[in-house]
Scaffold this motif. Sequence first.
Motif, short mmCIF file in Angstrom:
data_model
loop_
_atom_site.label_atom_id
_atom_site.label_comp_id
_atom_site.label_asym_id
_atom_site.label_seq_id
_atom_site.Cartn_x
_atom_site.Cartn_y
_atom_site.Cartn_z
N ALA A 116 0.71 -1.15 0.22
CA ALA A 116 0.20 -0.03 -0.10
C ALA A 116 0.84 1.35 0.12
CB ALA A 116 -0.81 0.04 1.09
N PHE A 117 2.23 1.25 0.15
CA PHE A 117 2.97 2.47 0.57
C PHE A 117 3.80 2.73 -0.56
CE2 PHE A 117 4.80 -1.70 2.28
CZ PHE A 117 5.80 -1.86 1.37
N CYS A 118 3.81 1.84 -1.97
CA CYS A 118 4.55 2.27 -2.92
C CYS A 118 3.80 1.57 -4.23
CB CYS A 118 5.79 2.02 -2.87
SG CYS A 118 6.32 0.30 -2.99
N ARG A 119 4.23 1.89 -5.28
CA ARG A 119 3.90 1.04 -6.63
C ARG A 119 5.01 0.05 -6.79
NH1 ARG A 119 4.26 3.55 -12.66
NH2 ARG A 119 3.85 1.74 -13.81
N LEU A 120 4.61 -1.06 -6.91
CA LEU A 120 5.34 -2.26 -7.44
C LEU A 120 5.12 -2.71 -8.69
CD1 LEU A 120 7.11 -4.60 -6.65
CD2 LEU A 120 5.49 -5.71 -5.25
N SER A 121 6.24 -3.07 -9.52
CA SER A 121 6.38 -3.45 -10.76
C SER A 121 6.98 -4.65 -11.03
CB SER A 121 6.15 -2.33 -12.16
OG SER A 121 5.40 -1.37 -11.86
N TYR A 122 6.69 -5.58 -11.96
CA TYR A 122 7.79 -6.60 -12.20
C TYR A 122 8.30 -6.47 -13.89
CZ TYR A 122 5.53 -8.56 -8.21
OH TYR A 122 5.00 -8.79 -6.80
N TYR A 123 9.61 -6.86 -14.28
CA TYR A 123 10.18 -7.06 -15.24
C TYR A 123 10.60 -8.30 -15.41
CZ TYR A 123 14.59 -6.13 -13.03
OH TYR A 123 16.00 -6.21 -12.50
N ARG A 124 10.36 -8.98 -16.60
CA ARG A 124 10.72 -10.27 -16.88
C ARG A 124 12.08 -10.56 -17.59
NH1 ARG A 124 7.29 -14.21 -15.93
NH2 ARG A 124 5.11 -13.76 -15.47
N THR A 125 12.91 -9.87 -18.16
CA THR A 125 13.98 -9.84 -18.91
C THR A 125 14.77 -8.34 -18.74
OG1 THR A 125 13.10 -9.08 -21.15
CG2 THR A 125 12.91 -11.49 -20.63
N LEU A 126 15.82 -8.47 -19.25
CA LEU A 126 16.73 -7.16 -19.22
C LEU A 126 15.88 -6.15 -20.27
CD1 LEU A 126 20.27 -8.46 -18.82
CD2 LEU A 126 18.97 -7.05 -17.14
N SER A 127 15.52 -6.66 -21.40
CA SER A 127 15.31 -5.88 -22.16
C SER A 127 13.69 -5.21 -22.04
CB SER A 127 14.82 -6.48 -23.87
OG SER A 127 14.03 -7.68 -23.44
N ASP A 128 13.05 -5.76 -21.04
CA ASP A 128 11.81 -5.46 -20.68
C ASP A 128 12.04 -4.30 -19.86
OD1 ASP A 128 8.85 -5.90 -20.44
OD2 ASP A 128 9.06 -7.25 -18.34
N LEU A 129 13.07 -3.88 -19.33
CA LEU A 129 13.10 -2.62 -18.53
C LEU A 129 12.86 -1.48 -19.39
CD1 LEU A 129 16.56 -3.41 -16.84
CD2 LEU A 129 14.44 -2.87 -15.50
N GLU A 130 13.16 -1.60 -20.70
CA GLU A 130 12.74 -0.26 -21.73
C GLU A 130 11.49 -0.02 -21.41
OE1 GLU A 130 15.05 1.04 -23.43
OE2 GLU A 130 16.38 -0.05 -22.93
#
Length: 362
Positions: free
Chosen positions: A59-73
Amino acid sequence: MRPLSIMVLGLSLSSSWGNGHATTYRALLRGLAGEGHRVHFLERDMPWYEAHRDLPAPAFCRLSYYRTLSDLERFSGEIRGADAIIIGSYVPEGTEVISRVAAMKPQLLAFYDIDTPVTLAALAAGEESFLARRQVPLFDLYLSFSGGKVLDRLEEEFGARRAAAFYCSVDPKAYQPTGEPPRWDLGYLGTYSLDRQPKLERLLIEPARRLPQKRFVVAGAQYPDGIDWPDNVERIPHLPPEAHASFYSRQRFTLNVTRADMVAAGWSPSVRLFEAAACATPIVSDRWEGLDEIFTDGQSILLADGTEDMVEALTKIPDTVRLSVGQAARACVLERHTGRARARQLVHLLNGIAVEGLAEAG
């Protein structure tokens, strides 16, 4: 002071299974939210943590996931626009993550080293899985879990632009005395570590053998099957964070043992140390340089070098002394080592660097 927009790329926020990073991040990020700052946490979507997530929607921040290095884009625009980007230690493929994020030219780039002594030992040995030696000067700020002479080494030997002691912290709402009666005379909470195990043997397992009438407990994952646990040592394979306060509150004493690299570096308090103290549980710890700058031996902590010291503590220290030690430790943590206190420290450091950057540009 205006609210900051901060993005953190760390090992894990969602899962505390088998790592101390999650609880460390949770205390800090709750503190930042409490101070009015906006945080977005990016976590590599790893099967191990995915299967053991105990905080999938903070509840105190936004949380996101990335699956690969390229997904960081997908997050490149936010990385460029944030006031600060903080990359943590032990991020999977961290060396490449650092290179990619640095190439996006964030406004301010910091490294949050939750494992500083381990990191420096790895860099000295040429191990660069999550941080390369050549990358240390890329960061505007190196936040170190170790203080003292380690900071000098980071700047002089490894080329850090600015190294600052940034200890772990605790959320006092999650860690406080529960008032439950004692169940164990001595307990320990920690994942198995080969270099900590000899101390656990001396300071808990052997005392348990000598004091069969007393009760002991060890909570934590990854302990090998071959350990010879005495009958009066209870084992808990995993203890979720929401159960920590109850666990500490039901111990007459709790044990703190420190990894060899952290002992060698000094000034490296663990998050478990602050969590136990916040619960007013009297701590018996191994000895390392810098500990006396956080807690005072005999007043807010007790030190033990071997089995005899522990046996004496368990059999001879009166309850009045034991309880006063726990209360003194709690007072120390509430004053200087909460998530809010650490959040204010972080914002002060980030704003200072931002002001220096404007002065240089002008």
